[in-house]
Design a protein around this motif. Structure first.
Motif, short mmCIF file in Angstrom:
data_model
loop_
_atom_site.label_atom_id
_atom_site.label_comp_id
_atom_site.label_asym_id
_atom_site.label_seq_id
_atom_site.Cartn_x
_atom_site.Cartn_y
_atom_site.Cartn_z
N GLN A 1 0.82 -1.21 0.00
CA GLN A 1 0.00 0.00 0.00
C GLN A 1 0.86 1.26 0.00
N THR A 2 1.97 1.22 0.73
CA THR A 2 2.88 2.37 0.77
C THR A 2 3.38 2.70 -0.63
N TYR A 3 3.75 1.66 -1.39
CA TYR A 3 4.28 1.90 -2.74
C TYR A 3 3.18 2.34 -3.69
N ALA A 4 1.98 1.77 -3.54
CA ALA A 4 0.87 2.19 -4.40
C ALA A 4 0.50 3.64 -4.13
N ALA B 1 0.65 7.05 -6.61
CA ALA B 1 -0.54 7.86 -6.90
C ALA B 1 -0.41 9.28 -6.42
N ARG B 2 0.21 9.50 -5.26
CA ARG B 2 0.16 10.82 -4.63
C ARG B 2 1.45 11.62 -4.76
N GLU B 3 2.58 10.95 -4.90
CA GLU B 3 3.85 11.69 -4.95
C GLU B 3 4.50 11.64 -6.33
N ALA B 4 4.52 10.46 -6.96
CA ALA B 4 5.23 10.34 -8.23
C ALA B 4 4.38 10.73 -9.44
N ARG B 5 3.07 10.55 -9.37
CA ARG B 5 2.21 10.83 -10.53
C ARG B 5 2.31 12.29 -10.95
N GLY B 6 2.61 12.52 -12.21
CA GLY B 6 2.75 13.87 -12.73
C GLY B 6 4.07 14.52 -12.40
N VAL B 7 4.91 13.82 -11.63
CA VAL B 7 6.20 14.38 -11.22
C VAL B 7 7.36 13.53 -11.72
N LEU C 1 7.64 2.38 -11.40
CA LEU C 1 8.40 1.52 -10.51
C LEU C 1 7.62 1.23 -9.22
N SER C 2 7.01 2.26 -8.66
CA SER C 2 6.26 2.08 -7.40
C SER C 2 5.07 1.15 -7.61
N LEU C 3 4.36 1.34 -8.72
CA LEU C 3 3.23 0.45 -9.00
C LEU C 3 3.70 -0.99 -9.19
N ALA C 4 4.84 -1.15 -9.86
CA ALA C 4 5.36 -2.51 -10.08
C ALA C 4 5.74 -3.16 -8.75
N VAL C 5 6.43 -2.41 -7.89
CA VAL C 5 6.83 -2.97 -6.59
C VAL C 5 5.62 -3.30 -5.74
N SER C 6 4.56 -2.49 -5.84
CA SER C 6 3.36 -2.74 -5.02
C SER C 6 2.71 -4.09 -5.34
N ARG D 1 11.71 0.85 4.66
CA ARG D 1 11.07 0.23 3.50
C ARG D 1 10.58 1.25 2.49
N GLN D 2 10.80 2.52 2.71
CA GLN D 2 10.16 3.56 1.91
C GLN D 2 10.70 3.62 0.48
#
Length: 311
Positions: free
Chosen positions: A5-8, A12-18, A25-30, A47-48
């Motif tokens: 959930q942390t990676y998802a 969605a909230r930090e990497a999207r659009g940035v 990568l975050s979606l894949a790891v999730s 784990r972040q």
């Protein structure tokens, strides 16, 4: 929250659009059971996403392609794990000065700045950088920090800083190539402008190094405060630091900083330093809350790229 959930949420909230690369990568790891199982052998604070991705980049691994990242991470996990256990996310983004400046410029001058979680101290030079808020420019030289500001009028002048000190569990030295390499690895893949900014800010700091002390934000803060000049306004500040501090220790720190002379400027996620009756953030992206002496003033983006004033 689970590691998945942390990676998802990061995607969605930090990497999207940035950062498209880190969103992928975050979606894949999730959804990657093997990598998640490896991450779950670490303490929760280790784990972040930013720490994992930064360490892989630091070691020369791939972060653009999720399949290549998976293979590299699984194959090289002992090296990655060792680095993740001893390192922390010390993103020293000078751009954050752009959201601090409107507060610092309004305080009684001159200022004695003390940053908690200072990393290499690059945010201790708000008076040495130039700023661009839309079509208004303040200061001169490099780096120029761009910030989208709404709801407030940008300051007309830079602050007068006469003393700068920093406290960190592992202070970094901008004259040490390995330390600069770690700061570079923490910058997201597509952000060439932030790499240029890092080099320019590091040159400013290297020309006039700040007083950096290795220490704990509670035990060692009073001693560093005592070194600040009495004839300047003390400003203790921090940005995206307290999420790494356990909640009981965080509460002890906020109690301590509230008793210190001068002012306290915080720029942390709303769940880290909760406030009553915050307005809705401007969008669904991750925002910090900029506050002065415990009073919330504005929503800010994590790299200083936007300031939405609501006070």
């Amino acid at each position: 929250m689970t590691t998945a959930q942390t990676y998802a949420e990061f995607a969605a909230r930090e990497a999207r659009g940035v950062s498209p690369a880190y969103e992928r990568l975050s979606l894949a790891v999730s959804g990657d059971d093997k990598v998640l199982a490896l991450l779950d052998t670490l303490p929760p604070a280790k784990r972040q996403p930013n720490l994992l991705f930064g360490v892989v980049r630091f070691l020369g691994g791939p972060v653009e392609d999720p399949a290549a990242f998976h293979h590299y991470t699984v194959t090289n996990w002992p090296r990655i794990e060792a680095q993740m256990r001893v390192r922390a996310t010390q993103t020293n983004e000078a751009g954050r000065c752009a959201v601090l400046l409107p507060v610092l410029a309004t305080l009684p001058q001159p200022l004695a700045l003390l940053e908690v979680g200072a990393s290499a101290g690059l945010c201790l030079y708000p008076d040495r950088y130039a700023y661009r808020y839309g079509d208004q420019t303040i200061g001169a030289g490099e780096p120029v920090l761009d910030c989208e500001a709404t709801g407030s009028v940008p300051p007309a002048t830079l602050p007068d800083v006469v003393w700068r000190g920093g406290l960190d569990l592992n202070p970094l030295d901008v004259t040490a190539p390995a330390d600069v390499a770690w700061l570079d690895a923490l910058i997201w893949p597509e952000h060439a402008h932030r790499r240029a900014r890092l080099r320019a800010a590091a040159a400013v700091a290297a020309a006039d190094p700040p007083l950096l002390r290795r220490g704990d934000l509670v035990n060692d803060l009073p001693a560093l405060v005592a070194q600040a000049p009495a004839d300047a306004t003390l400003v203790v500040f921090h940005t995206s630091v307290l999420y790494q501090v356990p909640a009981p220790r965080r509460a002890t720190f906020t109690e301590l900083v509230g008793r210190l002379p001068g002012h306290w400027v915080s720029n942390e996620a709303p769940g880290v330093l909760p406030y009553d009756d915050l307005p809705e953030p401007p969008d669904g992206a991750h925002h910090n809350v900029l506050a002065l002496d415990g009073r919330p003033l504005a929503w800010t983006r994590g790299h200083g790229q936007a300031l939405h004033w609501f006070a």
